[in-house]
Design an enzyme around this catalytic site. Structure first.
Site, PDB file in Angstrom:
ATOM      1  N   SER A   7      12.110 -20.306 -12.777  1.00 16.75           N
ATOM      2  CA  SER A   7      10.798 -19.757 -12.413  1.00 16.75           C
ATOM      3  C   SER A   7      10.408 -20.286 -11.045  1.00 16.75           C
ATOM      4  O   SER A   7      10.247 -21.500 -10.862  1.00 16.75           O
ATOM      5  CB  SER A   7       9.749 -20.178 -13.453  1.00 16.75           C
ATOM      6  N   HIS A  32      12.984 -15.855 -12.453  1.00 21.47           N
ATOM      7  CA  HIS A  32      11.759 -15.485 -13.176  1.00 21.47           C
ATOM      8  C   HIS A  32      10.598 -15.545 -12.176  1.00 21.47           C
ATOM      9  O   HIS A  32      10.375 -16.561 -11.532  1.00 21.47           O
ATOM     10  CB  HIS A  32      11.586 -16.495 -14.309  1.00 21.47           C
ATOM     11  N   ASP A  34       6.598 -15.124 -11.657  1.00 20.23           N
ATOM     12  CA  ASP A  34       5.323 -15.101 -12.374  1.00 20.23           C
ATOM     13  C   ASP A  34       4.263 -14.368 -11.559  1.00 20.23           C
ATOM     14  O   ASP A  34       3.867 -14.833 -10.493  1.00 20.23           O
ATOM     15  CB  ASP A  34       4.852 -16.544 -12.630  1.00 20.23           C
ATOM     16  N   MET A  36       0.385 -13.180 -11.479  1.00 16.62           N
ATOM     17  CA  MET A  36      -0.916 -13.441 -12.125  1.00 16.62           C
ATOM     18  C   MET A  36      -2.013 -12.737 -11.335  1.00 16.62           C
ATOM     19  O   MET A  36      -1.912 -12.607 -10.117  1.00 16.62           O
ATOM     20  CB  MET A  36      -1.193 -14.939 -12.139  1.00 16.62           C
ATOM     21  N   HIS A  65       7.349 -11.656 -14.836  1.00 18.04           N
ATOM     22  CA  HIS A  65       6.482 -11.989 -15.972  1.00 18.04           C
ATOM     23  C   HIS A  65       5.060 -11.585 -15.574  1.00 18.04           C
ATOM     24  O   HIS A  65       4.427 -12.240 -14.755  1.00 18.04           O
ATOM     25  CB  HIS A  65       6.596 -13.498 -16.232  1.00 18.04           C
ATOM     26  N   MET A  67       1.475 -11.545 -15.931  1.00 15.89           N
ATOM     27  CA  MET A  67       0.306 -12.165 -16.572  1.00 15.89           C
ATOM     28  C   MET A  67      -0.925 -11.530 -15.946  1.00 15.89           C
ATOM     29  O   MET A  67      -1.657 -12.147 -15.167  1.00 15.89           O
ATOM     30  CB  MET A  67       0.341 -13.677 -16.360  1.00 15.89           C
ATOM     31  N   MET A 135       5.659 -17.785 -25.210  1.00 17.02           N
ATOM     32  CA  MET A 135       5.024 -18.759 -24.313  1.00 17.02           C
ATOM     33  C   MET A 135       4.877 -20.063 -25.086  1.00 17.02           C
ATOM     34  O   MET A 135       4.304 -20.089 -26.176  1.00 17.02           O
ATOM     35  CB  MET A 135       3.633 -18.283 -23.877  1.00 17.02           C
ATOM     36  N   GLY A 143       4.152 -26.867 -15.010  1.00 14.46           N
ATOM     37  CA  GLY A 143       3.972 -28.305 -15.206  1.00 14.46           C
ATOM     38  C   GLY A 143       3.119 -28.703 -16.396  1.00 14.46           C
ATOM     39  O   GLY A 143       2.655 -29.840 -16.472  1.00 14.46           O
ATOM     40  N   ASP A 173       9.239 -19.990 -22.483  1.00 11.68           N
ATOM     41  CA  ASP A 173       8.688 -20.218 -21.148  1.00 11.68           C
ATOM     42  C   ASP A 173       7.513 -21.189 -21.230  1.00 11.68           C
ATOM     43  O   ASP A 173       6.515 -20.905 -21.884  1.00 11.68           O
ATOM     44  CB  ASP A 173       8.228 -18.857 -20.582  1.00 11.68           C
ATOM     45  N   GLY A 174       7.643 -22.344 -20.559  1.00 15.20           N
ATOM     46  CA  GLY A 174       6.553 -23.312 -20.474  1.00 15.20           C
ATOM     47  C   GLY A 174       6.939 -24.668 -21.039  1.00 15.20           C
ATOM     48  O   GLY A 174       7.279 -24.783 -22.216  1.00 15.20           O
ATOM     49  N   GLY A 175       6.932 -25.682 -20.193  1.00 15.32           N
ATOM     50  CA  GLY A 175       7.211 -27.048 -20.642  1.00 15.32           C
ATOM     51  C   GLY A 175       8.641 -27.272 -21.089  1.00 15.32           C
ATOM     52  O   GLY A 175       8.919 -28.189 -21.861  1.00 15.32           O
TER      53      GLY A 175
END
Ligand code: DX5
Ligand code: ZN
Length: 220
Positions: A7, A32, A34, A36, A65, A67, A135, A143, A173-175
């Site tokens: 990402s 990836h 993102d 937004m 992605h 969002m 997610m 982060g 996706d995430g962490g």
């Protein structure tokens, strides 16, 4: 084999081309991106122009992605230029229409779910999508800390997909980092997406190598 997507949310935007080349060299499977809009999530990131630019400078597949509150507004001007589009089920009143819109333009549809969105909200579209993006943090920022309850969600989704025999990949996706990657793969994830664990590690090549190493117990 588990796939890895980088990402670029945590990339250095002043050197975007070099950053993309670095992860390409490190052997990630796709990029990836993102997007937004400041409405669906409390942040604004990359737009259509960046997505098209990245597509032009890499030989890797690209995944956007979305969002954004109104994915249908962006899909027609984006889908021809990227390989996969993830849209959020929470933003979609008529997901079959959105899926068709993505497919008509030659891209692969992936349905994304916020952490608290139940699996049954996508039960009837599993035949139509290429992937489900779970997610594992609230969307909006890189982060953040992995939400542990998502392991149960991934397990449940894996069981449903296997039981009904859908040809669908589970993206997370995430962490995602060296500690959480083996756990999500154990739970049933097929594809890992990571921003900070790749770009903030220091050596991008080593970051990707270590991630692969952490999940190599799963060979297929
Ligand atoms: C969050 C984005 C993620 C983000 C992941 O809203 O959808 O793709 O870049 O960042 P890390 O891997 O740092 O959690
Ligand atoms: Zn993302």
């Amino acid at each position: 084999m588990v796939k890895i997507g980088a990402s670029i949310l945590s990339a250095n935007y002043g050197y975007l081309k070099e950053e993309v080349k670095k992860v390409e060299k490190a052997g990630v499977d796709f990029i990836h991106i993102d997007m937004m809009d400041g409405h669906f999530v409390p942040n604004i990131s990359m737009g259509i122009g960046i997505a098209k630019y990245v597509k032009n400078i890499t030989s890797l597949p690209t995944e956007v992605h979305l969002m954004v509150e109104n994915p249908n507004m962006f899909i027609p001007i984006l889908a021809e230029d990227v390989d996969m589009i993830s849209f959020h089920i929470e933003t979609c009143r008529f997901p079959f229409r959105t899926i068709n819109l993505i497919k008509e333009k030659g891209s692969k549809p992936i349905v994304a779910l916020n952490p608290s969105t139940p699996i049954n909200s996508i039960e009837y579209i599993l035949d139509e999508v290429y992937g489900v993006l779970v997610m594992t943090v609230e969307p909006g920022f890189a982060g953040q800390k992995f939400i542990p309850q998502m392991l149960r969600k991934i397990e449940k989704l894996r069981k449903l997909i296997d039981k009904e025999g859908h040809n669908v990949q589970i993206f997370v996706d995430g962490g995602i980092n060296l500690e959480t990657a083996p756990k999500v793969v154990e739970a049933g994830a097929d594809v890992l997406i990571s921003a900070s664990a790749i770009f903030n590690y220091g050596d991008v090549g080593e970051a990707v190598r270590k991630l692969r190493e952490a999940v190599k117990f799963r060979q297929q």
